[in-house]
Design a protein around this motif. Structure first.
Motif, PDB file in Angstrom:
ATOM      1  N   SER A 258       0.820  -1.211   0.000  1.00 23.85           N
ATOM      2  CA  SER A 258       0.000   0.000   0.000  1.00 23.85           C
ATOM      3  C   SER A 258       0.851   1.256   0.000  1.00 23.85           C
ATOM      4  N   VAL A 259       1.941   1.231   0.741  1.00 23.61           N
ATOM      5  CA  VAL A 259       2.831   2.391   0.783  1.00 23.61           C
ATOM      6  C   VAL A 259       3.405   2.662  -0.602  1.00 23.61           C
ATOM      7  N   ARG A 260       3.847   1.616  -1.280  1.00 25.48           N
ATOM      8  CA  ARG A 260       4.387   1.794  -2.636  1.00 25.48           C
ATOM      9  C   ARG A 260       3.289   2.270  -3.597  1.00 25.48           C
ATOM     10  N   LYS A 261       2.115   1.706  -3.469  1.00 29.16           N
ATOM     11  CA  LYS A 261       1.007   2.077  -4.352  1.00 29.16           C
ATOM     12  C   LYS A 261       0.658   3.549  -4.175  1.00 29.16           C
ATOM     13  N   PHE A 262       0.601   3.983  -2.921  1.00 30.57           N
ATOM     14  CA  PHE A 262       0.219   5.373  -2.686  1.00 30.57           C
ATOM     15  C   PHE A 262       1.326   6.326  -3.127  1.00 30.57           C
ATOM     16  N   SER A 263       2.570   5.979  -2.896  1.00 31.88           N
ATOM     17  CA  SER A 263       3.661   6.865  -3.322  1.00 31.88           C
ATOM     18  C   SER A 263       3.706   6.993  -4.839  1.00 31.88           C
ATOM     19  N   ASP A 264       3.403   5.909  -5.544  1.00 35.36           N
ATOM     20  CA  ASP A 264       3.328   5.976  -7.009  1.00 35.36           C
ATOM     21  C   ASP A 264       2.198   6.908  -7.446  1.00 35.36           C
ATOM     22  N   LEU A 265       1.077   6.856  -6.726  1.00 30.66           N
ATOM     23  CA  LEU A 265      -0.047   7.732  -7.047  1.00 30.66           C
ATOM     24  C   LEU A 265       0.325   9.199  -6.836  1.00 30.66           C
ATOM     25  N   VAL A 266       0.986   9.492  -5.733  1.00 34.12           N
ATOM     26  CA  VAL A 266       1.407  10.865  -5.458  1.00 34.12           C
ATOM     27  C   VAL A 266       2.312  11.371  -6.575  1.00 34.12           C
ATOM     28  N   GLU A 267       3.214  10.510  -7.029  1.00 35.64           N
ATOM     29  CA  GLU A 267       4.140  10.906  -8.089  1.00 35.64           C
ATOM     30  C   GLU A 267       3.404  11.163  -9.403  1.00 35.64           C
ATOM     31  N   SER A 268       2.391  10.349  -9.711  1.00 34.42           N
ATOM     32  CA  SER A 268       1.741  10.434 -11.019  1.00 34.42           C
ATOM     33  C   SER A 268       0.592  11.438 -11.072  1.00 34.42           C
ATOM     34  N   ILE A 269       0.040  11.813  -9.920  1.00 34.35           N
ATOM     35  CA  ILE A 269      -1.176  12.635  -9.922  1.00 34.35           C
ATOM     36  C   ILE A 269      -0.937  13.999 -10.554  1.00 34.35           C
ATOM     37  N   HIS A 270       0.305  14.471 -10.521  1.00 30.03           N
ATOM     38  CA  HIS A 270       0.580  15.806 -11.056  1.00 30.03           C
ATOM     39  C   HIS A 270       0.558  15.859 -12.581  1.00 30.03           C
ATOM     40  N   SER A 271       0.477  14.696 -13.219  1.00 28.80           N
ATOM     41  CA  SER A 271       0.348  14.679 -14.677  1.00 28.80           C
ATOM     42  C   SER A 271      -1.119  14.582 -15.098  1.00 28.80           C
ATOM     43  N   ARG A 272      -2.022  14.540 -14.099  1.00 23.93           N
ATOM     44  CA  ARG A 272      -3.459  14.515 -14.382  1.00 23.93           C
ATOM     45  C   ARG A 272      -4.110  15.702 -13.673  1.00 23.93           C
ATOM     46  N   ASN A 273      -5.423  15.762 -13.715  1.00 28.42           N
ATOM     47  CA  ASN A 273      -6.129  16.857 -13.066  1.00 28.42           C
ATOM     48  C   ASN A 273      -5.964  16.779 -11.555  1.00 28.42           C
TER      49      ASN A 273
END
Length: 389
Positions: A116-131
């Motif tokens: 879950s920690v890895r999944k969430f950190s990946d989301l934080v990294e990628s969210i800035h390329s979306r809305n």
């Protein structure tokens, strides 16, 4: 070019009157005498203009992902809903805190696993390329008896998935739980949420014999973090001896010092100190430890964070000004420029000054309570609220 007019600008050293904030290409262009040349004008209506708050320690995302012990929401849905709430209370940069825990004494959480920690950190990294609305960052909290956390943290730092790390030790009899009575009450309170069923004596025996990450491991992670521009914090410091170890490890920040004497010592040693804004609203720590208000009045509370209740930052700023007479600009600094300095991002964020990113709030006081009426992130208006009467 945009201009914010008719506001009281909360600057690093005081409140500026009769100045216009000019914004161009997402940054503060100037603090001018008028809006000449502006294509869009925002009237602050005599309200305060402050930087957006920078929250370096927040557990709020866990409540959005897992609102009940048996209910888990989609991570991105939770993040998008969480940021909307954060924006309404003035947080424009958030360091979401997730822990890598080993034991289940405080309840089993599927969010505190390596997956879950890895999944969430990946989301934080990628969210800035979306809305998205605000700046998302990841704060990895490492429980020192989780030996597996060393390799996980190292990989995540090298993979640019972490923006802050902190070391935690929840051993009873020290730190946050220096009172065994408080520790036992906390354990009891979590039992219904899936904590392991062990008697207190068994738990204490476990902690007496458990292995922890070595000094070498902590030092190596700290050096790697610093090489990647990442700040390192310790959690719940309660003695000068512990501060000395943290200094040798290379720690930058002392989060939630347990005692006023410890907070004073941390400041003398050059640590940034972090206190919880909810502590100010309640008048004391929920664990019976140091008063955050007392630390601020004493000059050894540098940074306000939301911890578990994000609205507390805004309200604590105005409460400290109203109740104790701490200048408003000083309190705002504890939620903006001071955390930016600790996170090593103060060249870009944290103050209403030319060249900085235009993360700005317009703040009113209604019925005695501060409210956010406007927010801009990177110069883009992202929030406008009108209250009815």
């Amino acid at each position: 070019m945009k201009a914010i007019v008719n506001g009281r600008i909360v600057a690093p050293g005081g409140i500026l009157e009769n100045k216009t904030v000019l914004i161009q290409d997402g940054r503060i262009l100037d603090l001018a005498c008028g809006p000449e040349g502006a294509e869009q004008i925002i009237d602050a209506g005599g309200r305060y203009i402050t930087p957006g708050f920078i929250d370096v320690h927040s557990d709020k995302i866990e409540q959005f992902i897992q609102p009940r012990p048996t209910s888990q929401m989609d991570f991105e849905l939770a993040l998008k809903e969480c940021e909307r709430e954060l924006l309404n209370i003035g947080i424009t940069t958030i360091y979401h805190s997730l822990s890598l825990m080993k034991d289940d004494f405080f309840g089993m959480s599927p969010l505190r696993t390596k997956a879950s920690v890895r999944k969430f950190s990946d989301l934080v990294e990628s969210i800035h390329s979306r809305n998205h609305l605000i700046h998302h960052r990841f704060h990895l909290r490492i429980e020192i008896d989780n030996l597996e956390a060393f390799d996980i943290a190292r990989d995540m730092i090298e993979g640019k998935r972490v923006h802050e790390i902190s070391f935690m030790d929840h051993t009873p009899g020290q730190g946050q739980y220096r009172s065994l009575e408080v520790y036992e009450r906390s354990i009891s309170g979590y039992r219904a949420k899936g904590a392991v069923s062990m008697e207190m004596e068994e738990i204490l025996r476990y902690h007496e014999t458990k292995e922890t990450l070595s000094f070498r491991h902590l030092r190596e992670l700290t050096e790697l973090a610093h090489a990647n521009g990442i700040a390192v914090a310790s959690h719940d410091d309660d003695t000068e001896e512990k501060l000395a170890v943290n200094r040798a490890v290379g720690v930058d920040i002392s989060e939630f010092p347990i005692l006023l004497e410890t907070a004073r010592a941390a400041r003398r040693e050059g640590f940034f100190t972090v206190v919880g804004a909810p502590n100010i609203l309640m008048g004391s720590s929920h664990s019976g430890n140091m008063s955050a208000a007392e630390a601020i009045l004493d000059g050894c509370g540098d940074i306000l964070c939301s911890d578990y209740y994000p609205p507390a930052i805004l309200h604590a700023i105005f409460l400290m000004n109203r109740k104790y007479g701490v200048p408003l600009w000083e309190m705002v600094r504890r939620a903006t420029l001071a955390p930016a300095e600790a996170m090593k991002i103060d060249g870009e964020y944290g103050s209403v000054e030319p060249g900085k990113r235009a993360d700005l709030l317009i703040v009113d006081v209604l019925d005695g309570y501060p409210v956010i009426t406007h927010a801009l992130v990177d110069g883009k208006p992202v929030l406008r609220v009108e209250y009815r009467r």
